[in-house]
Design a protein around this motif. Structure first.
Motif, PDB file in Angstrom:
ATOM      1  N   UNK A  32       0.879  -1.245   0.056  1.00 29.04           N
ATOM      2  CA  UNK A  32      -0.153   0.015  -0.128  1.00 29.04           C
ATOM      3  C   UNK A  32       0.675   1.235  -0.140  1.00 29.04           C
ATOM      4  N   UNK A  33       2.127   1.072  -0.242  1.00 27.09           N
ATOM      5  CA  UNK A  33       2.983   2.504  -0.358  1.00 27.09           C
ATOM      6  C   UNK A  33       3.073   3.098  -1.558  1.00 27.09           C
ATOM      7  N   UNK A  34       3.046   4.342  -1.591  1.00 30.76           N
ATOM      8  CA  UNK A  34       2.915   5.112  -2.699  1.00 30.76           C
ATOM      9  C   UNK A  34       4.083   6.253  -2.406  1.00 30.76           C
ATOM     10  N   UNK A  35       5.068   6.509  -3.443  1.00 31.53           N
ATOM     11  CA  UNK A  35       5.949   7.501  -3.572  1.00 31.53           C
ATOM     12  C   UNK A  35       5.501   8.899  -3.643  1.00 31.53           C
ATOM     13  N   UNK A  36       5.925   9.546  -2.639  1.00 30.56           N
ATOM     14  CA  UNK A  36       5.784  11.149  -2.656  1.00 30.56           C
ATOM     15  C   UNK A  36       6.869  11.676  -3.014  1.00 30.56           C
ATOM     16  N   UNK A  37       8.027  11.501  -2.916  1.00 28.90           N
ATOM     17  CA  UNK A  37       9.301  12.037  -3.233  1.00 28.90           C
ATOM     18  C   UNK A  37      10.190  11.080  -3.408  1.00 28.90           C
ATOM     19  N   UNK A  38      11.106  11.202  -4.684  1.00 28.37           N
ATOM     20  CA  UNK A  38      12.219  10.012  -4.774  1.00 28.37           C
ATOM     21  C   UNK A  38      13.101  10.839  -5.645  1.00 28.37           C
ATOM     22  N   UNK A  39      14.304  10.971  -4.761  1.00 33.04           N
ATOM     23  CA  UNK A  39      15.611  11.612  -5.138  1.00 33.04           C
ATOM     24  C   UNK A  39      15.332  13.163  -5.966  1.00 33.04           C
ATOM     25  N   UNK A  40      14.538  13.741  -5.334  1.00 32.50           N
ATOM     26  CA  UNK A  40      14.134  15.087  -6.085  1.00 32.50           C
ATOM     27  C   UNK A  40      15.059  16.223  -5.410  1.00 32.50           C
ATOM     28  N   UNK A  41      14.942  17.429  -5.790  1.00 31.66           N
ATOM     29  CA  UNK A  41      15.625  18.427  -5.116  1.00 31.66           C
ATOM     30  C   UNK A  41      15.500  18.563  -3.833  1.00 31.66           C
ATOM     31  N   UNK A  42      16.452  19.008  -3.149  1.00 31.33           N
ATOM     32  CA  UNK A  42      16.380  19.104  -1.458  1.00 31.33           C
ATOM     33  C   UNK A  42      17.215  20.441  -0.990  1.00 31.33           C
ATOM     34  N   UNK A  43      16.759  20.904   0.116  1.00 33.26           N
ATOM     35  CA  UNK A  43      17.903  21.766   0.717  1.00 33.26           C
ATOM     36  C   UNK A  43      18.042  21.163   2.323  1.00 33.26           C
ATOM     37  N   UNK A  44      19.309  20.801   2.517  1.00 32.62           N
ATOM     38  CA  UNK A  44      19.714  20.359   3.860  1.00 32.62           C
ATOM     39  C   UNK A  44      19.863  21.397   4.876  1.00 32.62           C
ATOM     40  N   UNK A  45      19.271  21.395   6.032  1.00 34.29           N
ATOM     41  CA  UNK A  45      19.400  22.550   6.803  1.00 34.29           C
ATOM     42  C   UNK A  45      20.075  22.047   8.026  1.00 34.29           C
ATOM     43  N   UNK A  46      19.873  21.158   8.560  1.00 41.14           N
ATOM     44  CA  UNK A  46      20.669  20.332   9.696  1.00 41.14           C
ATOM     45  C   UNK A  46      21.187  18.960   9.403  1.00 41.14           C
ATOM     46  N   UNK A  47      21.904  18.646  10.166  1.00 43.86           N
ATOM     47  CA  UNK A  47      22.421  16.975  10.222  1.00 43.86           C
ATOM     48  C   UNK A  47      23.126  16.697   8.904  1.00 43.86           C
ATOM     49  N   UNK A  48      23.376  15.353   8.694  1.00 46.65           N
ATOM     50  CA  UNK A  48      24.067  14.814   7.839  1.00 46.65           C
ATOM     51  C   UNK A  48      23.414  14.716   6.486  1.00 46.65           C
ATOM     52  N   UNK A  49      24.097  15.232   5.325  1.00 46.13           N
ATOM     53  CA  UNK A  49      23.518  15.507   4.132  1.00 46.13           C
ATOM     54  C   UNK A  49      23.733  14.174   3.301  1.00 46.13           C
ATOM     55  N   UNK A  50      22.388  13.555   2.764  1.00 46.27           N
ATOM     56  CA  UNK A  50      22.435  12.478   2.070  1.00 46.27           C
ATOM     57  C   UNK A  50      22.110  12.907   0.657  1.00 46.27           C
ATOM     58  N   UNK A  51      22.584  12.525  -0.324  1.00 49.85           N
ATOM     59  CA  UNK A  51      22.100  13.295  -1.559  1.00 49.85           C
ATOM     60  C   UNK A  51      20.866  12.473  -2.096  1.00 49.85           C
ATOM     61  N   UNK A  52      20.545  11.301  -1.817  1.00 53.13           N
ATOM     62  CA  UNK A  52      19.042  10.836  -2.235  1.00 53.13           C
ATOM     63  C   UNK A  52      18.250  10.843  -1.132  1.00 53.13           C
ATOM     64  N   UNK A  53      16.972  11.320  -1.181  1.00 55.94           N
ATOM     65  CA  UNK A  53      16.021  11.181  -0.092  1.00 55.94           C
ATOM     66  C   UNK A  53      14.722  10.502  -0.705  1.00 55.94           C
ATOM     67  N   UNK A  54      14.027   9.628   0.036  1.00 58.68           N
ATOM     68  CA  UNK A  54      12.871   9.126  -0.780  1.00 58.68           C
ATOM     69  C   UNK A  54      11.791   9.079   0.384  1.00 58.68           C
ATOM     70  N   UNK A  55      10.621   9.576   0.112  1.00 61.05           N
ATOM     71  CA  UNK A  55       9.503   9.561   0.818  1.00 61.05           C
ATOM     72  C   UNK A  55       8.259   8.806   0.265  1.00 61.05           C
ATOM     73  N   UNK A  56       7.856   7.809   1.167  1.00 60.55           N
ATOM     74  CA  UNK A  56       6.786   6.985   0.588  1.00 60.55           C
ATOM     75  C   UNK A  56       5.450   6.957   1.649  1.00 60.55           C
ATOM     76  N   UNK A  57       4.319   6.902   1.577  1.00 58.94           N
ATOM     77  CA  UNK A  57       3.350   7.036   2.201  1.00 58.94           C
ATOM     78  C   UNK A  57       2.623   5.603   2.311  1.00 58.94           C
ATOM     79  N   UNK A  58       2.298   5.329   3.472  1.00 53.59           N
ATOM     80  CA  UNK A  58       1.617   3.916   3.499  1.00 53.59           C
ATOM     81  C   UNK A  58       0.443   4.405   4.360  1.00 53.59           C
ATOM     82  N   UNK A  59      -0.449   3.044   4.300  1.00 51.77           N
ATOM     83  CA  UNK A  59      -1.759   3.323   5.278  1.00 51.77           C
ATOM     84  C   UNK A  59      -1.558   3.243   6.411  1.00 51.77           C
TER      85      UNK A  59
END
Length: 95
Positions: A32-59
């Protein structure tokens, strides 16, 4: 209540990680997961930067954890281990 699966990734082996990505998408969708963001543009404001960020929504948090623990996702994950540095968390959405 719905939940977000949030991954922050640095890929160290593009070929092996590509195999992970091919298998992970269907495993996530099967739970039931759907991707909201996958490797798109981002701005790192705090913490360790990782060049790939993925967000999926689950029920639910439970659905996201079941996905992670599933045989299909663990098979996908076997290609990511050693091919990436990553953090993964599941966060319940306050709606």
């Amino acid at each position: 209540m719905a939940a977000l699966w949030i991954a922050h990734v640095t890929v160290t082996d593009t070929e092996a990680y590509g195999q992970y990505a091919e298998l992970a998408g269907p495993a996530i969708a099967a739970h039931g997961g759907t991707f909201i963001a996958r490797g798109g543009r981002f701005v790192q404001l705090e913490g360790k930067e990782r060049p790939r960020n993925v967000v999926a929504r689950f029920p639910s948090v439970e659905a996201a954890v079941e996905c992670y623990q599933s045989d299909a996702y663990q098979e996908a994950l076997s290609h990511a281990r050693g091919a990436s540095e990553r953090e993964l968390m599941v966060v319940e959405i306050s709606e």
